[in-house]
Structure formats: structure tokens, C-alpha cells
Write a protein that holds these residues in place. Structure first.
Motif, mmCIF file in Angstrom:
data_model
loop_
_atom_site.group_PDB
_atom_site.id
_atom_site.type_symbol
_atom_site.label_atom_id
_atom_site.label_comp_id
_atom_site.label_asym_id
_atom_site.label_seq_id
_atom_site.Cartn_x
_atom_site.Cartn_y
_atom_site.Cartn_z
ATOM 1 N N TRP A 54 0.826 -1.214 0.000
ATOM 2 C CA TRP A 54 0.000 0.000 0.000
ATOM 3 C C TRP A 54 0.855 1.257 0.000
ATOM 4 N N SER A 55 1.924 1.257 0.759
ATOM 5 C CA SER A 55 2.830 2.400 0.787
ATOM 6 C C SER A 55 3.587 2.519 -0.535
ATOM 7 N N ILE A 56 4.046 1.380 -1.035
ATOM 8 C CA ILE A 56 4.808 1.381 -2.282
ATOM 9 C C ILE A 56 3.964 1.933 -3.423
ATOM 10 N N LEU A 57 2.732 1.469 -3.521
ATOM 11 C CA LEU A 57 1.854 1.934 -4.614
ATOM 12 C C LEU A 57 1.367 3.366 -4.397
ATOM 13 N N GLY A 58 0.858 3.646 -3.207
ATOM 14 C CA GLY A 58 0.303 4.979 -2.948
ATOM 15 C C GLY A 58 1.339 6.076 -3.054
ATOM 16 N N TRP A 59 2.443 5.890 -2.368
ATOM 17 C CA TRP A 59 3.518 6.871 -2.395
ATOM 18 C C TRP A 59 4.158 6.901 -3.777
ATOM 19 N N GLY A 60 4.232 5.734 -4.419
ATOM 20 C CA GLY A 60 4.827 5.659 -5.760
ATOM 21 C C GLY A 60 4.075 6.499 -6.776
ATOM 22 N N ILE A 61 2.751 6.529 -6.667
ATOM 23 C CA ILE A 61 1.953 7.359 -7.577
ATOM 24 C C ILE A 61 2.320 8.830 -7.409
ATOM 25 N N GLY A 62 2.407 9.275 -6.158
ATOM 26 C CA GLY A 62 2.808 10.662 -5.910
ATOM 27 C C GLY A 62 4.207 10.957 -6.403
ATOM 28 N N LEU A 63 5.098 10.002 -6.232
ATOM 29 C CA LEU A 63 6.474 10.171 -6.696
ATOM 30 C C LEU A 63 6.534 10.291 -8.212
ATOM 31 N N VAL A 64 5.774 9.484 -8.909
ATOM 32 C CA VAL A 64 5.738 9.555 -10.378
ATOM 33 C C VAL A 64 5.265 10.930 -10.832
ATOM 34 N N PHE A 65 4.231 11.456 -10.198
ATOM 35 C CA PHE A 65 3.754 12.794 -10.566
ATOM 36 C C PHE A 65 4.798 13.864 -10.261
ATOM 37 N N HIS A 66 5.524 13.712 -9.161
ATOM 38 C CA HIS A 66 6.575 14.663 -8.819
ATOM 39 C C HIS A 66 7.681 14.638 -9.880
ATOM 40 N N ILE A 67 8.113 13.451 -10.254
ATOM 41 C CA ILE A 67 9.145 13.320 -11.286
ATOM 42 C C ILE A 67 8.654 13.887 -12.617
ATOM 43 N N TRP A 68 7.423 13.569 -12.961
ATOM 44 C CA TRP A 68 6.872 14.045 -14.223
ATOM 45 C C TRP A 68 6.808 15.576 -14.259
ATOM 46 N N ALA A 69 6.414 16.181 -13.142
ATOM 47 C CA ALA A 69 6.310 17.642 -13.091
ATOM 48 C C ALA A 69 7.667 18.311 -13.265
ATOM 49 N N ILE A 70 8.725 17.689 -12.783
ATOM 50 C CA ILE A 70 10.046 18.302 -12.855
ATOM 51 C C ILE A 70 10.724 18.043 -14.200
ATOM 52 N N ASP A 77 4.817 24.661 -21.204
ATOM 53 C CA ASP A 77 4.576 25.649 -20.167
ATOM 54 C C ASP A 77 4.804 27.070 -20.694
ATOM 55 N N GLU A 78 5.859 27.239 -21.456
ATOM 56 C CA GLU A 78 6.144 28.558 -22.033
ATOM 57 C C GLU A 78 5.027 28.974 -22.984
ATOM 58 N N ASP A 79 4.505 28.035 -23.777
ATOM 59 C CA ASP A 79 3.389 28.344 -24.671
ATOM 60 C C ASP A 79 2.159 28.762 -23.869
ATOM 61 N N ARG A 80 1.896 28.058 -22.802
ATOM 62 C CA ARG A 80 0.742 28.400 -21.960
ATOM 63 C C ARG A 80 0.924 29.772 -21.315
ATOM 64 N N ILE A 81 2.120 30.067 -20.882
ATOM 65 C CA ILE A 81 2.402 31.371 -20.289
ATOM 66 C C ILE A 81 2.144 32.471 -21.314
#
Length: 94
Positions: A54-70, A77-81
Motif C-alpha cells: 500500500w505504501s509502495i503503490l500509494g507513495w509511488g503514484i505521488g512520486l511519479v507525478f513529482h518526477i513528471w512535473a520536474i 509551459d512557455e506556450d501556456r504562459i
């Protein structure tokens, strides 16, 4: 190119490097914390349900989004700005 025109680029580069360092720390903490949970599970309850999942999957989802955002491309983003600046200059609501 003079120093004053490089300052915003340098500041943005420093900000991006700090964000990448934050992702690296997040990955390290994720791995260590989940490794500890797996060791505890293995040492005390190996015959029971693999509860660290549960920790591996739940936290892993958040980690994937964090990596993707960076690490995702910032050109969109520049086009949207630019689109938002144009919208504001025209006085149109969002």
C-alpha cells in the motif's frame, strides 16, 4: 550578452536544479522508507499479506507525478504562459 540579461536565466537554472535535487531526495527517502517496511514485514510477518504494498503503490503514484512535473518538457509551459499573457492583455476572462 551582458550580466543583467543573464540573471533571469541563471535564476531559473538554479531553481530548476533545486527542484531536481528535491526529486532526488524524494526518490531516496521513498526507497529507504519502503525498504525498511519490506524488511519489517519480512522479519515479523512474512506469512501474512504483503502490507508494504500500500505504501509502495500509494507513495509511488505521488512520486511519479513529482518526477513528471520536474522532468517534463517546459516548452508547453512557455506556450501556456504566452497564451495567458495574451489573454490578460486582451482583457478576456479565463
Amino acid at each position: 550578452m551582458n550580466a543583467s540579461s543573464q540573471d533571469p536565466v541563471r535564476a531559473r537554472a538554479i531553481q530548476q536544479l533545486n527542484r531536481k535535487r528535491g526529486v532526488q531526495a524524494h526518490v531516496l527517502i521513498y526507497l529507504l522508507a519502503n525498504l525498511i517496511q519490506v524488511i519489517v514485514w519480512w522479519a515479523y510477518t512474512p506469512d501474512q499479506f504483503f502490507w508494504p504494498l500500500w505504501s509502495i503503490l500509494g507513495w509511488g503514484i505521488g512520486l511519479v507525478f513529482h518526477i513528471w512535473a520536474i522532468y517534463s518538457s517546459s516548452s508547453l509551459d512557455e506556450d501556456r504562459i504566452e497564451q495567458e499573457i495574451n489573454r490578460i492583455q486582451r482583457g478576456r476572462p479565463s
